[in-house]
Enzyme design. Structure first.
Site: not given
Ligand code: SF4
Length: 369
Positions: A93, A106, A113, A117, A120, A166-167, A198, A221-222, A301, A344
């Protein structure tokens, strides 16, 4: 297809070598690089300046594009989300965000991923596969062609953010290669200074990125001001807790240019991480490490089945005021493309639009690819 070389993922010198291996002169490699990266062509058939026989030879050995569009969604705010698939049928995406001064793309670094988190939606896919450099570059080419027309120069330049699925730091080498390819003045010419990556906090890679001369900007990302809460929201924190993460940020700070600040992203979850006390904890944490950073506050979101809601605007304001009263620069990021699952934390290959009570549902805006 797997045996075919994906030429969009090759640098110009690699393409020159590739052409050489096919018995062609060096300039053919340069021609292909220009066709793919400058003219943003996605098939050999369109490269009519190459001899027909050479194009046939290329088609046997290589491919110009591997991603195919599945759906294209257009938000009421103009944001576009592209759901594409790889040659092995995995979702990718990409989001195009039109902005007043400079448009932003983006991109994703992985399909799915591996990090979990909890706020997410992408996390729910798990890791399907890391993308290769060509698949990363192709996302940008695709979005640029859709926004401005194939090969048409971007009117105001463009910013890139590696904040999609993804990371990125778990796919470090392909990511850096993609950035090198895109920075080439003979190609897309999007320099690292126009790119922000990020991370959820892969500490060794933060340290490594600091040593790269021509590096992109960094955002972290904190999501929480304490280990206890961050362990819950971002399990990567158990591997690299806050003190370690911020020590790496401090190290990274030495590589900042005078006008550069790095960014902390703080997703705001109603009743979870948005209290006045947590704002004070966050400011104290950053001040204790004396970091030259800014904090982007991002109201969550919402997306089913995530168990969170966005912090109300007055909570976000109060949080921001406390940060600023303690000398921390804070900004509220307006969500874009929420209604098409493009905002996001919402990328999860959804084949639909989101029904939000305040938004008019417009089925016509879903344009099948
Ligand atoms: S916030 Fe980023 S690192 Fe965390 S699960 Fe979602 S895509 Fe992966």
């Amino acid at each position: 297809m797997p045996e075919q070389t994906h030429l969009t993922g090759l640098t110009e010198p690699e393409l020159i070598a590739f052409a050489g291996n096919l018995g062609e002169p060096h300039y053919r490699g340069r021609q292909i690089f220009g066709a793919l990266q400058h003219r943003r062509l996605r098939s050999f058939d369109e490269m009519t300046d190459l001899p027909l026989a050479f194009r046939a030879k290329l088609a046997e050995r290589a491919t110009a594009a591997t991603l195919t569009l599945e759906s294209r969604y257009v938000s009421e705010d103009g944001t576009r989300r592209y759901l594409m698939k790889t040659h092995d049928n995995l979702p990718v995406e990409t989001v195009f965000i039109p902005e007043e001064r400079r448009d932003t793309i983006c991109f994703s670094s992985q399909s799915g991923c591996p990090l979990q988190c909890t706020f997410c939606l992408t996390a729910q896919l798990g890791l399907l596969r890391s993308l290769d450099a060509g698949e990363i570059v192709e996302q940008i080419i695709f979005a640029l062609n859709d926004a401005y027309g194939p090969g048409v120069k971007t009117p105001r330049g463009v910013n890139l953010v590696g904040m999609g699925a993804g990371e990125p730091f778990l796919n470090f080498e392909p990511l850096l290669k993609a950035l090198r390819i895109m920075a080439d003045p003979q190609g897309l010419f999007i320099v690292p200074n126009r790119v922000t990556i990020s991370t959820a906090g892969v500490v060794p890679r933060i340290r490594e990125l600091a040593t790269i001369a021509d590096r992109p900007h960094l955002a972290i990302s904190l999501a929480a001001p304490t280990d206890e809460l961050r362990n819950e929201l971002m399990p990567i924190n158990k591997r690299w807790p806050l003190e370690e993460l911020l020590a790496a940020c401090k190290e990274f700070e030495k590589s900042l240019k005078p006008s550069e600040r790095f960014t902390f992203e703080y997703v705001m979850l109603d009743g979870i991480n948005d209290s006045d006390e947590q704002a004070r904890q966050l400011a104290n944490l950053l001040n204790r490490h004396a970091l030259r950073a800014k904090v982007n506050l991002i109201p969550h979101n919402a997306a089913d089945p995530l168990p969170y809601f966005p912090s109300p605007p007055e909570r976000v304001e109060s949080f921001k005021t406390i940060l600023e009263s303690k000398g921390v620069h804070a900004f509220v990021r307006q969500p874009r493309g929420r209604d098409i699952y493009a905002a996001c934390g919402q990328l999860a290959a959804r084949r639909e639009k989101l029904i939000l009570p305040q938004l008019k549902q417009d089925r016509n805006a879903v344009i099948p690819g």
